[in-house]
Structures are given as structure tokens and as C-alpha cells.
Design an enzyme around this catalytic site. Structure first.
Site, PDB file in Angstrom:
ATOM      1  N   GLY A  84      23.685   8.072   0.668  1.00 22.72           N
ATOM      2  CA  GLY A  84      22.802   7.256   1.494  1.00 22.72           C
ATOM      3  C   GLY A  84      23.429   5.920   1.858  1.00 22.72           C
ATOM      4  N   CYS A  86      -0.245  -4.086  -2.530  1.00 18.82           N
ATOM      5  CA  CYS A  86      -1.038  -2.852  -2.528  1.00 18.82           C
ATOM      6  C   CYS A  86      -1.927  -2.800  -3.784  1.00 18.82           C
ATOM      7  CB  CYS A  86      -0.108  -1.651  -2.418  1.00 18.82           C
ATOM      8  SG  CYS A  86      -0.968  -0.112  -1.993  1.00 18.82           S
ATOM      9  N   PHE A  87      -1.599  -1.970  -4.744  1.00 15.44           N
ATOM     10  CA  PHE A  87      -2.342  -1.892  -5.998  1.00 15.44           C
ATOM     11  C   PHE A  87      -2.380  -3.253  -6.686  1.00 15.44           C
ATOM     12  CE2 PHE A  87      -3.001  -0.474 -10.433  1.00 15.44           C
ATOM     13  CZ  PHE A  87      -4.008   0.461 -10.264  1.00 15.44           C
ATOM     14  N   MET A  93      -2.555  -6.150  -5.247  1.00 15.42           N
ATOM     15  CA  MET A  93      -3.620  -6.946  -4.635  1.00 15.42           C
ATOM     16  C   MET A  93      -4.971  -6.505  -5.179  1.00 15.42           C
ATOM     17  SD  MET A  93      -4.802  -7.121  -0.637  1.00 15.42           S
ATOM     18  CE  MET A  93      -6.550  -7.147  -0.250  1.00 15.42           C
ATOM     19  N   HIS A 120       2.747  -2.788   2.392  1.00 12.41           N
ATOM     20  CA  HIS A 120       4.028  -2.834   1.670  1.00 12.41           C
ATOM     21  C   HIS A 120       5.067  -3.592   2.505  1.00 12.41           C
ATOM     22  CE1 HIS A 120       3.206  -0.055  -1.707  1.00 12.41           C
ATOM     23  NE2 HIS A 120       2.315   0.453  -0.871  1.00 12.41           N
ATOM     24  N   GLU A 145       7.762  -4.891   1.654  1.00  8.78           N
ATOM     25  CA  GLU A 145       9.150  -4.610   1.276  1.00  8.78           C
ATOM     26  C   GLU A 145       9.786  -3.561   2.177  1.00  8.78           C
ATOM     27  OE1 GLU A 145       6.671  -1.870  -1.468  1.00  8.78           O
ATOM     28  OE2 GLU A 145       6.493  -3.797  -0.458  1.00  8.78           O
TER      29      GLU A 145
END
Length: 541
Positions: free
Chosen positions: A18, A379-380, A382, A513, A515
Site C-alpha cells: 500500500g 464519533c463514539f 463524542m 471522522h 482523520e
């Protein structure tokens, strides 16, 4: 004319296909070419969306809502090109398409076989949804010799014949291990890997050889002779101190020169000044900050790959080295948070699913709020910060999430419908796991004058989401009365997207998200601001 470069791997997995693909894409881009990067994964899952982070690592989400392999994150961070659903191909998706066509009768009663139907499906996907790209780089997941990857190898072999060497190239990434007992590098694993590739009809044009020390000239000649490539096509890929040094290292070894030579392209050398300057800043920071990441998948850091890179981008923007302290959130359910968080300059609670470790994340949010330590809940993270405020500021002791079971105070719950632009989207609690997600890019209205509006410099933003539950808007008024401001909402006003505490040095929670949109040369503003706040905190402790 679009040219295709196929990157395969051998010997062992996790060699860095990658990163190699991303670095080559960046080098070709720096030479003035338009590039596109794609990942072909041989597993039978339709996508990694329902796979455990311990199995697959991070699930990377694109703007159009595709759940993809984490390598697409590398592609975006290195090239700045946003990936799309068509850039992630799996065996499961190919078979799903083939079987759907068979059920519709599209094959007119033919017997469906791997060749030609599955391989044709792979080739069609590789060539689909392209415009005026000069290069399409296709990374083949897994290693040569895996049963699962055989249809993909056959498909790219066929494309090599159909399009010819003027439009196709094969790059094979292998390992040259150092054997301490023998005191030398061993080329035999690479030779065997190339023979395995040749056995399915593919002759590599370039060998990218991972190693931890210089490959002697004699060893490179030996590899070239036994593997049927030019000596100049044996490119050593030495270990580097930062992944962002890979681009410059590959250019120094002549990787992109060899690619241009293969295709008969006479173009100027790439301008890598931005890369060189950035790597220099990484290697010579002005200072450092310590960030605690309180998560539940900390035993496999690939589960937070984009998060770690986004924090480093924020560090680069502030000329700071970012030291990441990974903490299992379950520890706080047994021990006092002070033992692990005292003295850190910032606390970040990332996304996740399920009740396990949630109370620890709530404790981390409380510690940051009460001790005035910069806090970033994603997300979670928050949602846990909102639950903490509901319990300890509003006094709703039973505040919880319906994700954890039935609760009389569902501060976080499953929303069933919302507007996306002019379209009404719906989901049902009993639907497929992927079908109950809010996935991809959604717009958000930011409250003027808020901390977050100042960070973004605008009041309408678009960010990528991947979550199933939402903060319950019915608790908004009570939470705002105690100082937790809802500074970002969905355009229809139904879904809370961002919260902040104005009288805190830096306390922000976001449902999306960020990021996933941070890039090396475009650090996400939230991460830049968070690390800046952590830097200020470091001068106080």
C-alpha cells in the site's frame, strides 16, 4: 492513453504494498501525470465493513460511502486524490455481481465459470469509472501463491496480453531477509516468489526488494539474472524512519525512472521539495507533546491508522513531535484514570462499537473536562462525552446509549431517518449491519462564533461518517444549560454533529471522522488546532 501498473507481493504479507503504491503514485504525480490508485482484495467479504478491527484493521470510508481497505487511506494521504467506491474491489463484490447477472439471465444460459466470467468481471472493474488518468495503479492484496488471489492474477495477466507492455507494467514487492547466523542477505525467497508469479504467466518488470540494509551489487545482479529483469529494475526498498520518507527514498533508488523507461516516457524529474521539507520538519521538530488515545482496539494499531497519521499531520503543522500513548479504555474501569492520564497534554477518545470499554471512555472524558486537559472525542468519543456531561453535569444518572441495551434515558440512540440534501434517508434497527450505518460525506452547519467555526473558518462543512447511533436531540437544551454547546448540526437540524465546551481550553466532540480527510500537505484543521492546544497545555504542566 491510460496505463496500468499492477503491484503484487510475495514471500510474506505486510511488506508495504500500500505504501509502495502510494509513494509511486506521488512520484508520478510529481512528474506531472494524473494518477488513480485502486485496491483489489481477494477476500470473500463484499467489503471490510462487518469485519473486526482485529481481523482487518481500520475501515477507511470514502466520500461516496464505500467501506474500504486502509490502504486507500495511504493513497489519499500521499496523493491528495479522494478515493471512490470504484477504487475498492473484492472477490465478494465480484462474485456478487456475477451471481446477480446469472440470476437475471444476463449470461443467456451459459455455464458460469471463473474463466471467463469472474476474470472478465475483474477486468471490467479495473477499467471502469476512468476519465483521463495517465496511470492507474492497482494493488493486489495478499501474496502470490494464495488460492484466493488466483482469479485476480489471471485477470491482470490477461490485461497484460490484451493491452500490451506499452500500457501495462508489473511490479513485484518481495523481502530480502538478513540472516544473522550466515551474516548475509538471502535472495532465494525473492527468487522463489518470482517463480511462483511466473508460474501463473506473469513476468515482473520491476522488483521492489524490502530490506533493512544495502543490497550488495553482486546480489542485485544475481536477482536480476535469476528473475529475468534488468539490473536497474531491481530496486532496493530500505527501511526508513518515517513513512513519508518512502517517496524520496524510492526516487533516489530510481523507481520512477524505471517506470518511465518501461513506458518510453521522457519527462522531467519530479520536484520533491515539499516532500523533502516535510520530512525535514518531521526529523527536526521544535518540541513534543504527549497525547493519550483511550480506545478499545489498542492492541492492533492498524485499527487507528488514519487517526495516528492525522495526529502526526497536526504535529507537523505545529512543528511538534507527537508522542502517542495508547491506552486500553477498560483499564479505567479497574483503575483510577489519574494514574494513566496525569501529565498528558491532550486526550483523544476515538470511534468504536459496542459497550465494552465504554465506561472507561466516559471516565477519560470526565478527567479531561474536570482537569481542563484538551479533549478530542471522535464519533463514539463524542457520544461518551455527551453521556458523561448528562450524568455529571445535568444529573441524569441513568444516561446511556441504546447501543448498550434498553435505557430509560437514551441520550444516544438509533435515529431512523434524516435528510441528505433533498433526499430522505431511512434505516431500521433490524437491517443489515451496513444498511444501518450513516456512511460517507454529509454536510454540517457550524454555529457562527463557536470555537469550531473559528477552527474551520467557515460555517458549512462536509465530513465523512461511519456510525450507527446518534446523540439524541431531545437532550440538547438541558445539556446546553450546563455548558455543553451543540456547535454543529445537520442542515435539517435533526442530527447533532459537533459539541464543545466554551469555557474549557479545548473540548470538542465530533460525530464524524475527520482523520479520514487529513492529508500530509493538508492537515485537517481540527487536528492542527488540537495539537496546538496540547502544545499550550505542555507549557502549563
Amino acid at each position: 492513453m491510460t496505463r496500468f501498473i499492477f503491484i503484487t507481493g510475495g514471500v510474506v504479507s505486510s511488506l508495504g504494498k500500500g505504501l509502495s503504491s502510494a509513494a509511486l503514485g506521488a512520484l508520478l504525480q510529481a512528474r506531472g501525470f494524473k494518477v488513480r490508485l485502486r485496491k483489489l482484495d481477494p477476500y470473500l467479504n463484499v467489503d471490510p465493513g462487518t469485519m473486526s478491527p482485529y481481523q482487518h484493521g481500520e475501515v477507511y470510508v470514502t466520500d461516496d460511502g464505500a467501506e474500504t481497505d486502509l490502504d486507500l487511506g495511504h493513497y489519499e494521504r500521499f496523493t491528495g486524490i479522494s478515493g471512490r467506491r470504484s477504487d475498492s474491489i473484492t472477490t465478494g463484490r465480484i462474485y456478487q455481481n456475477v451471481i446477480t447477472k446469472e440470476r437475471r439471465g444476463d449470461y443467456l444460459g451459459a455455464t458460469i465459470q471463473v474463466i471467463p466470467h469472474v476474470t472478465d468481471g475483474i477486468k471490467d472493474w479495473i477499467k471502469a469509472d476512468l476519465a483521463d488518468e495517465d496511470f492507474v495503479l492497482c494493488e493486489i492484496g495478499g501474496t502470490v501463491g494464495d488460492i484466493e488471489s488466483l482469479p485476480f492474477l489471471e485477470a491482470i495477466r490477461q490485461l497484460g496480453n490484451e493491452l500490451g507492455s506499452e500500457r501495462t507494467m508489473f511490479v513485484h514487492l518481495t523481502l530480502i531477509p538478513w540472516i544473522p547466523a550466515a551474516g548475509e542477505l538471502k535472495t532465494k525467497p525473492t527468487q522463489h516468489s518470482v517463480k511462483e508469479l511466473q508460474s501463473v504467466g506473469i513476468q515482473p518488470d520491476i522488483l521492489l526488494c524490502r530490506c533493512d540494509r544495502e543490497i550488495p551489487a553482486e546480489s542485485r545482479r544475481k536477482i536480476a539474472q535469476f528473475c529475468n529483469v534488468r539490473p536497474s529494475a531491481v530496486i532496493q526498498a530500505l527501511d526508513v524512519d518515517t513513512i513519508y520518507a518512502v517517496t524520496g527514498a524510492y526516487h533516489a533508488e530510481g523507481f520512477d525512472d524505471e517506470v518511465c523507461r518501461h513506458f518510453g516516457l521522457d519527462v522531467p524529474a519530479p520536484n520533491l521539495k515539499n516532500w523533502d521539507d516535510t520530512v525535514d520538519r518531521i526529523r527536526h521538530p521544535e518540541g513534543e507533546v504527549n497525547i493519550a488515545i483511550v480506545g478499545k482496539y489498542t492492541s492492533l494499531l492498524d485499527a487507528y491508522k488514519s487517526l495516528a497519521e492525522a495526529l502526526r499531520h497536526g504535529g507537523i503543522a505545529n512543528n511538534q513531535k507527537v508522542n502517542l500513548n495508547w491506552i486500553d479504555s477498560e483499564i479505567f474501569e479497574r483503575e483510577d484514570a489519574v494514574q494513566h492520564l496525569d501529565g498528558v497534554h491532550g486526550i483523544l477518545v476515538p470511534g468504536g462499537f459496542g459497550e465494552r470499554g465504554s465506561e472507561g471512555k466516559i471516565q477519560a472524558a470526565r478527567f479531561a473536562r474536570e482537569r481542563k486537559v484538551p479533549y478530542f472525542g471522535i464519533c463514539f468519543g463524542m457520544q461518551m462525552a455527551v453521556i458523561e456531561a448528562a450524568r455529571n453535569l445535568v444529573g441524569i444518572k441513568q444516561a446511556s446509549s441504546t447501543e448498550f441495551g434498553e435505557t430509560p434515558e437514551p441520550v444516544v440512540g438509533l435515529m431512523t431517518e434524516w435528510l441528505r440534501g433533498n433526499m430522505l434517508e431511512k434505516r431500521m434497527a433490524g437491517g443489515d449491519l451496513g444498511g444501518t450505518m450513516r456512511l460517507g460525506a454529509y454536510e454540517c452547519d457550524v454555529t457562527p462564533g463557536s470555537l469550531i467555526a473559528g477552527i474551520y473558518g467557515k460555517t458549512r462543512i462536509s465530513e465523512r461518517h461511519r456510525h450507527r447511533y446518534e446523540v439524541n436531540i431531545n437532550y440538547k437544551d438541558r445539556l446546553e444549560k450546563v455548558g455543553l454547546k451543540f456547535s454543529g448540526m445537520s442542515p435539517d437540524g435533526v442530527l447533532p454533529e459537533m459539541v464543545e465546551i466554551p469555557d474549557h481550553p479545548w473540548f470538542v466532540g465530533v460525530q464524524f471522522h475527520p482523520e479520514l480527510k487529513s492529508r500530509l500537505f493538508e492537515p485537517h484543521p481540527l487536528f492542527t488546532s488540537f495539537i496546538g492546544a496540547a502544545l499550550t497545555q505542555s507549557r502549563l504542566v
